[in-house]
Design a protein around this motif. Structure first.
Motif, PDB file in Angstrom:
ATOM      1  N   UNK A 245      16.391 -45.706 -24.384  1.00  0.00           N
ATOM      2  CA  UNK A 245      15.457 -44.614 -24.142  1.00  0.00           C
ATOM      3  C   UNK A 245      16.019 -43.424 -23.409  1.00  0.00           C
ATOM      4  N   UNK A 246      17.316 -43.358 -23.191  1.00  0.00           N
ATOM      5  CA  UNK A 246      17.892 -42.230 -22.462  1.00  0.00           C
ATOM      6  C   UNK A 246      18.073 -41.017 -23.379  1.00  0.00           C
ATOM      7  N   UNK A 247      18.109 -39.838 -22.765  1.00  0.00           N
ATOM      8  CA  UNK A 247      18.350 -38.586 -23.475  1.00  0.00           C
ATOM      9  C   UNK A 247      19.778 -38.121 -23.230  1.00  0.00           C
ATOM     10  N   UNK A 248      20.463 -37.741 -24.296  1.00  0.00           N
ATOM     11  CA  UNK A 248      21.846 -37.269 -24.193  1.00  0.00           C
ATOM     12  C   UNK A 248      21.968 -35.960 -24.954  1.00  0.00           C
ATOM     13  N   UNK A 249      22.701 -35.013 -24.372  1.00  0.00           N
ATOM     14  CA  UNK A 249      22.983 -33.741 -25.032  1.00  0.00           C
ATOM     15  C   UNK A 249      24.443 -33.705 -25.426  1.00  0.00           C
ATOM     16  N   UNK A 250      24.702 -33.440 -26.705  1.00  0.00           N
ATOM     17  CA  UNK A 250      26.057 -33.294 -27.234  1.00  0.00           C
ATOM     18  C   UNK A 250      26.321 -31.811 -27.461  1.00  0.00           C
ATOM     19  N   UNK A 251      27.316 -31.265 -26.765  1.00  0.00           N
ATOM     20  CA  UNK A 251      27.615 -29.825 -26.839  1.00  0.00           C
ATOM     21  C   UNK A 251      28.954 -29.586 -27.522  1.00  0.00           C
TER      22      UNK A 251
END
Length: 335
Positions: free
Chosen positions: A37-43
């Motif tokens: 359930x975690x949120x991850x941002x890929x940049x």
């Protein structure tokens, strides 16, 4: 879900020599971190729209977009969410001018006249300052950022190893030039994050002499700039189906052609001299490649950082391959 090997890290920076698969590893790491359930941002910051191609989606705008669901947890917990952000310096500068100087429409007018493109192309270091500033903003969000998504981790697909220290250290240089004001404040803040235990810079290599040497040089350079080094991901490792004795016999031409022909016949294949000779030549190439990999693996082990190995996936990387690699990274403790 925190990484087992890097439980305190929120910003994972991924670099590597061109051709080693750093963008693939960055994408897989984001999928692996987005568990439970975690949120991850890929940049991404290199302007190639690599994320869109890997995830088979439309080219990304300068906005955070949901692109995938992360890995299912070890006990079947639902996967988290991976968002992606394509950071371009022109849009980042417009946002910067709006945030710190309240230019609003004036900033957009500058864009129409080409002033922003001029500034980000000519002014030394401005591009990297803007790119790293946006990554900093996404990483440091908290409850005060009411309208923005808060991420448990941010993964940055960074520039290649040859210029990673310069890219990450540009804010330190700018802080030395700017004595006061928002530029000085932001540069100091970004530098502080990059040098903190909340950041880890991971390096991707393949088991060849030049990439391994560049990895070693990159680690030394990062340490000189006081940027925390994470792990080394050894990518595209060939299968290890033959033991050391078999490989040595192949390298020294001690495998009888008659035995190969007999084994082919026993397997129900038609044995010819040309086929046997070709198979032995391919086996010799494989054995020599394995010897090279073993020698470079020994060099990697001297770097004294956590290491992870990923196999060579025949046929290239698709979305299924990304999830497979993500599972391997999580299984080895990187995520």
């Amino acid at each position: 879900m925190p990484s087992r090997d890097f439980p305190d890290v929120r910003l994972h920076i991924v670099t590597g020599k061109g051709g080693t698969g750093k963008s693939t590893v960055a994408a897989a790491l984001a999928l692996a971190l987005a568990s439970n359930g975690t949120n991850v941002l890929l940049c991404e910051v290199e302007g190639r729209q690599g994320i869109a191609r890997m995830f088979d989606v439309e080219p990304l705008p300068y906005a955070e977009r949901r692109i995938a669901t992360g890995l299912v947890g070890p006990q079947g917990q639902r996967g988290g969410v991976v968002h992606a952000l394509h950071i371009d310096p022109e849009s980042a500068l417009l946002e910067y001018l709006s945030m710190y100087y309240k230019l609003g429409r004036a900033g957009k007018a500058l864009d129409r006249f080409g002033v922003i493109e001029f500034a980000t192309t000519i002014a030394p270091g401005v591009r990297d300052v803007l790119l790293t500033g946006k990554v900093y903003e996404a990483t440091k969000r908290n409850a005060r950022n009411k309208d923005a998504i808060r991420y448990d981790a941010v993964v940055l697909d960074a520039p290649p190893t040859g210029r990673i220290a310069q890219f990450l250290g540009v804010n330190d240089e700018l802080a030395g030039l700017a004595r006061m004001g928002p530029i000085k404040s932001q540069a100091d803040s970004v530098t502080q994050l990059f040098r903190s235990p909340r950041t880890a810079c991971h390096l991707v290599t393949v088991l060849e002499e030049m990439p391994v040497q560049e990895t070693a040089d990159g680690i030394a350079e990062l340490r000189r700039h006081r940027i925390p080094v994470g792990g080394v991901v050894v990518n595209q490792v060939r299968p290890r189906d033959l033991d050391d004795d078999d490989l040595q016999a192949i390298r020294t031409d001690k495998v009888p052609k008659k035995k190969v022909a007999s084994d082919l016949t026993r397997a129900g294949l038609t044995s010819t001299g040309t086929l046997v000779t070709g198979l032995l030549a391919e086996a010799r190439d494989h054995a020599e490649r394995r010897a090279l990999e073993d020698s470079q693996r020994a060099v990697v082990e001297t770097l004294e950082v956590p290491t992870y190995e990923l196999p060579l996936l025949v046929g290239g990387i698709d979305l299924g391959g990304l999830y497979e690699i993500a599972g391997l990274l999580r299984g080895q403790g990187m995520a």
